[in-house]
Design an enzyme around this catalytic site. Structure first.
Site, PDB file in Angstrom:
ATOM      1  N   TYR A 159       1.001  -1.325  -0.306  1.00  0.00           N
ATOM      2  CA  TYR A 159       0.099   0.300  -0.165  1.00  0.00           C
ATOM      3  C   TYR A 159       0.650   1.554  -0.037  1.00  0.00           C
ATOM      4  O   TYR A 159       0.903   2.194  -0.813  1.00  0.00           O
ATOM      5  CB  TYR A 159      -0.786   0.055   1.443  1.00  0.00           C
ATOM      6  CG  TYR A 159      -1.875   1.208   1.138  1.00  0.00           C
ATOM      7  CD1 TYR A 159      -2.696   1.035   1.054  1.00  0.00           C
ATOM      8  CD2 TYR A 159      -1.722   1.960   2.127  1.00  0.00           C
ATOM      9  CE1 TYR A 159      -4.099   2.071   0.409  1.00  0.00           C
ATOM     10  CE2 TYR A 159      -2.362   3.289   2.175  1.00  0.00           C
ATOM     11  CZ  TYR A 159      -4.020   3.387   1.621  1.00  0.00           C
ATOM     12  OH  TYR A 159      -4.940   4.380   1.288  1.00  0.00           O
ATOM     13  N   LYS A 163       1.296   4.485  -2.632  1.00  0.00           N
ATOM     14  CA  LYS A 163       0.863   5.958  -2.892  1.00  0.00           C
ATOM     15  C   LYS A 163       1.880   6.674  -2.383  1.00  0.00           C
ATOM     16  O   LYS A 163       1.905   7.617  -3.430  1.00  0.00           O
ATOM     17  CB  LYS A 163       0.744   5.897  -1.198  1.00  0.00           C
ATOM     18  CG  LYS A 163      -1.286   5.509  -0.975  1.00  0.00           C
ATOM     19  CD  LYS A 163      -1.637   5.794  -1.632  1.00  0.00           C
ATOM     20  CE  LYS A 163      -3.976   5.585  -1.782  1.00  0.00           C
ATOM     21  NZ  LYS A 163      -4.512   5.639  -2.330  1.00  0.00           N
TER      22      LYS A 163
END
Length: 254
Positions: A159, A163
């Protein structure tokens, strides 16, 4: 003496596109733009929740419509934005998370996260900007990123990678599109009380860890993100591009 005038947050006569608009932060973004007078095209994969969301926005006296879109499909993004655009504002709130320790990462999960969080974000940006530039629109592109685009997190290697990629992408695109008056930024929330956030917040031990990191002492609410999106979509942020607005309660202040 002539006093300066505060720029308006109003978006009257403007068209906005929100990906991931059926619930959670994406729905909040759609409502924020609609409340400021924009006509909002709301997109998501699942139609049932999306139709309910659009019906509620219209029932509140605003203007919205629903379209189906899988953000993992760049060809579908290009076709839809070519058909329905151009837009003055695009907000991308589509995203997924599959948290595991890095040593246990399933590469199928890695590919799924990157397909939506990075490739989808890239395609949405490009097609939205193409429409804005071709139409001579001084537009605003906003990605709902994360505080995890600025720090690391336990069991969040995939994740965080996605990002951080979005943050770098936005900086590069801002350089290219600035001469065309197309702005692009990110909003980076901390843990927000949403169905996605419940995966962490429903665990008492993890919730305690989250709250210990947030200097304001509470998790975020969807409303905490809505004002930031309205600001970045409007002329009030006319000199803001290539950066991120952290809605993190001080998490990254350390």
């Amino acid at each position: 003496m002539t006093l300066p005038k505060t720029p308006s947050l109003r978006l009257d006569s403007k068209r906005a596109f929100v990906a991931g608009a059926s619930r959670g932060i994406g729905l909040g973004c759609a409502v924020a733009l609609a409340e400021q007078g924009a006509h909002v095209v709301c997109a998501a994969r699942g139609r049932e929740d999306l139709d309910k969301a659009v019906a509620a926005i219209n029932a509140a006296g605003h203007s919205a419509e629903a379209v189906t879109l899988d953000v993992a499909d760049p060809a579908a993004i290009k076709a839809l934005l070519t058909e329905t655009g151009p837009y003055h504002v695009l907000v991308n709130s589509a995203g997924i998370a599959r948290h595991t320790p890095a040593l246990e990462t399933d590469m199928a999960d890695y590919d799924a996260v990157m397909a939506i969080n990075v490739r989808g974000a890239y395609a949405l940006s490009v097609e939205a900007a193409r429409g804005m530039i071709d139409a001579g629109i001084a537009g605003s592109i906003i990605h709902i990123s994360s505080q995890m685009g600025h720090v690391g997190g336990q069991e969040r290697a995939v994740y965080c990678a996605s990002k951080h990629a979005v943050e770098g992408m936005v900086k590069a695109m801002a350089i290219e599109w600035g001469p065309h008056k197309v702005r692009i930024n990110t909003v980076c929330p901390t843990f927000i009380r949403t169905p996605l956030g419940a995966m962490t917040l429903d665990d008492p031990e993890k919730r305690a860890w989250v709250e210990s990191k947030i200097k304001l002492g509470r998790v975020g609410e969807i409303e905490d993100v809505m004002g930031a999106v309205a600001y970045l979509a409007s002329d009030a942020s006319a000199m803001v591009t290539g950066t991120s607005l952290l809605i993190d309660g001080g998490w990254t202040a350390d």
